[in-house]
Design an enzyme around this catalytic site. Structure first.
Site, PDB file in Angstrom:
ATOM      1  N   ASP A   1     -12.749  -1.633 -79.006  1.00 49.99           N
ATOM      2  CA  ASP A   1     -12.862  -0.186 -79.167  1.00 49.99           C
ATOM      3  C   ASP A   1     -11.532   0.482 -78.806  1.00 49.99           C
ATOM      4  O   ASP A   1     -11.072   0.388 -77.657  1.00 49.99           O
ATOM      5  CB  ASP A   1     -13.997   0.345 -78.282  1.00 49.99           C
ATOM      6  CG  ASP A   1     -14.410   1.749 -78.645  1.00 49.99           C
ATOM      7  OD1 ASP A   1     -13.618   2.678 -78.396  1.00 49.99           O
ATOM      8  OD2 ASP A   1     -15.516   1.918 -79.185  1.00 49.99           O
TER       9      ASP A   1
ATOM     10  N   SER B   1     -17.682  -4.346 -64.000  1.00 54.04           N
ATOM     11  CA  SER B   1     -18.500  -5.559 -63.910  1.00 54.04           C
ATOM     12  C   SER B   1     -19.977  -5.193 -63.874  1.00 54.04           C
ATOM     13  O   SER B   1     -20.402  -4.378 -63.049  1.00 54.04           O
ATOM     14  CB  SER B   1     -18.147  -6.353 -62.657  1.00 54.04           C
ATOM     15  OG  SER B   1     -16.814  -6.801 -62.704  1.00 54.04           O
TER      16      SER B   1
ATOM     17  N   HIS C   1     -21.609 -10.773 -61.021  1.00 58.10           N
ATOM     18  CA  HIS C   1     -20.957 -11.784 -60.184  1.00 58.10           C
ATOM     19  C   HIS C   1     -21.271 -11.464 -58.728  1.00 58.10           C
ATOM     20  O   HIS C   1     -21.747 -10.374 -58.407  1.00 58.10           O
ATOM     21  CB  HIS C   1     -19.443 -11.821 -60.435  1.00 58.10           C
ATOM     22  CG  HIS C   1     -18.728 -10.541 -60.110  1.00 58.10           C
ATOM     23  ND1 HIS C   1     -18.509 -10.093 -58.827  1.00 58.10           N
ATOM     24  CD2 HIS C   1     -18.183  -9.592 -60.909  1.00 58.10           C
ATOM     25  CE1 HIS C   1     -17.861  -8.956 -58.838  1.00 58.10           C
ATOM     26  NE2 HIS C   1     -17.663  -8.623 -60.108  1.00 58.10           N
TER      27      HIS C   1
END
Length: 406
Positions: free
Chosen positions: A340, A355, A218
């Site tokens: 997980d 990210s 992003h």
């Protein structure tokens, strides 16, 4: 008999409406163009085939472009798509953290001083001349600016005389005239601006052929305006992760770390909606290269990510891809969920700084983590790796042109 035919007509009519509804849905939900390494195959609930009887155009070497007609159940036409056949790229999935130092192209207006001691009905000279929060100022009085000091110096030297201001807003360039005013004994414009940024993210992939990389997934945005920062120049550096704050419902956590040194590990070329891109001086990862997964190959189901927490090396964690949006106007490519137990026990799910963590599905690099859901940190958004790769190639082209002096 009449009742039978009447019921049959109603049934057929309902079936026809259902088929029309499906074709309309898939017409908007499927992209107008794709990249592929062979005949296109789409991951859809209902059977959709691609009829390649359309036009064919050679591009270069093994690359080609062909128009295919998508058909529902092999018979009902949906739409034509352009499929570009290319050799599938091989990319190194990373998961290593990296530091980002970014110098803006111009300065970003983050505040207009409503109580700065200025006269008049409007809040300040900047507001009166039409400047808004989120604008990017590239020059004042004909001089390029890249810092708050640049603007302050030019405004002070004006002696209160009008100065020209060049502004970028939503991709448009506008020219304004600002008349500085005395406030606190100095001539001022009455605005606060941002001129640089630094932070930590995660590298998604490295291209061994060109040295290019993609990361973050992003854009780097200003903390106050939430607007992407315009990149003038920047570099990336090695960072050490020292810990993390766990995500909880309503409060996303974050990775903690610092730059290892002032030395640059690479350069930044682009800050875009799907991440940051540039070149690295050497490979950041010991992972072997894997094939790039094209967007139409992404599907709901199991996958895994590489990400780094506190042990200095990326680790593999299981996730599930919950949904995939192939439409050309999709705001987000995928929704993912951390499955997980080890990762959720440690971090609560996704934390800021993860990210860019690469997503692997069916042995291919299919995407990257981008955002966490505040209300449910185990879930978040992801972007297609294909989109990041295409943008990285643009970044590599920019770098080559700069090196050649073109």
């Amino acid at each position: 008999m009449k009742r039978f035919f009447k019921r049959s007509a109603v049934f057929l009519g309902a079936a026809a409406l259902s088929v029309l509804g499906l074709t309309g849905y898939y017409s908007s939900a499927l992209p107008d163009s794709i990249y592929t390494s062979g005949p296109p195959a789409l991951q859809t609930f209902f059977d959709i085939t691609a009829d390649g009887q359309g036009s064919y155009q050679a591009i270069t070497g093994a690359d080609s472009s062909r128009t295919y007609t998508l058909k529902l159940f092999g018979t009902v036409p949906i739409k034509d798509i352009q499929a570009s056949t290319k050799a599938r790229p091989m990319l190194v999935p990373c998961g290593e953290p990296f530091g980002i130092r970014l110098i803006t192209d111009g300065v970003l207006v983050i505040d207009l001083q409503a109580d700065g001691g200025f006269d008049g009905d409007m809040s300040c000279p900047a507001a009166r001349c039409g400047i808004r929060i989120g604008d990017i100022i590239t020059s004042v009085d004909g001089q390029c600016v890249s810092s708050n000091d640049d603007i302050s110096g030019i405004v002070e030297q004006s002696g209160g005389e009008p100065v020209s201001v060049t502004v970028k807003r939503m991709g448009k360039v506008m020219n304004m005239t600002l008349t500085p005013e005395l406030a606190g004994g100095k001539y001022r414009a009455g605005m606060w601006v941002r001129d640089s940024s630094a932070g930590i993210g995660t590298l998604t992939f490295y291209d061994e052929q060109c040295g290019g990389f993609g990361g973050l997934g992003h854009p780097i945005c200003d903390a106050d305006t939430r607007q992407p920062l315009p990149l003038s120049e920047g570099n990336v550096g090695e960072v050490e992760i020292t810990g993390y704050e766990k995500s909880v419902e309503g409060d996303p956590g974050e990775l903690k770390g610092h730059f290892c040194s002032s030395a640059a590990a690479g350069t930044l070329s682009l800050n875009t909606g799907c991440g940051v891109f540039g070149r690295l001086f050497s490979s950041p990862s010991e992972h072997g290269a894997v094939p790039l997964g094209y967007k139409q190959e992404a599907h709901e189901g199991e996958a895994y990510i590489y990400t780094t927490l506190d042990n200095g090396e990326p680790q593999k964690y299981g996730i599930e891809i919950e949904s995939v949006d192939l439409s050309d106007d999709a705001e987000h490519s995928m929704i993912i969920k951390i499955t997980d137990d080890e990762l959720t026990d440690k971090t609560g799910g996704i934390v800021q700084g993860m990210s860019g963590s690469p997503i692997i599905q069916d042995g291919r690099l299919i995407g990257a983590v981008t955002h966490v859901f505040t209300e449910d940190p185990t879930r978040g958004y992801a972007v297609f790796a294909e989109k990041m790769y295409i943008t990285m190639k643009q970044s590599a082209d920019i770098g080559e042109q700069a090196a050649d002096g073109r």
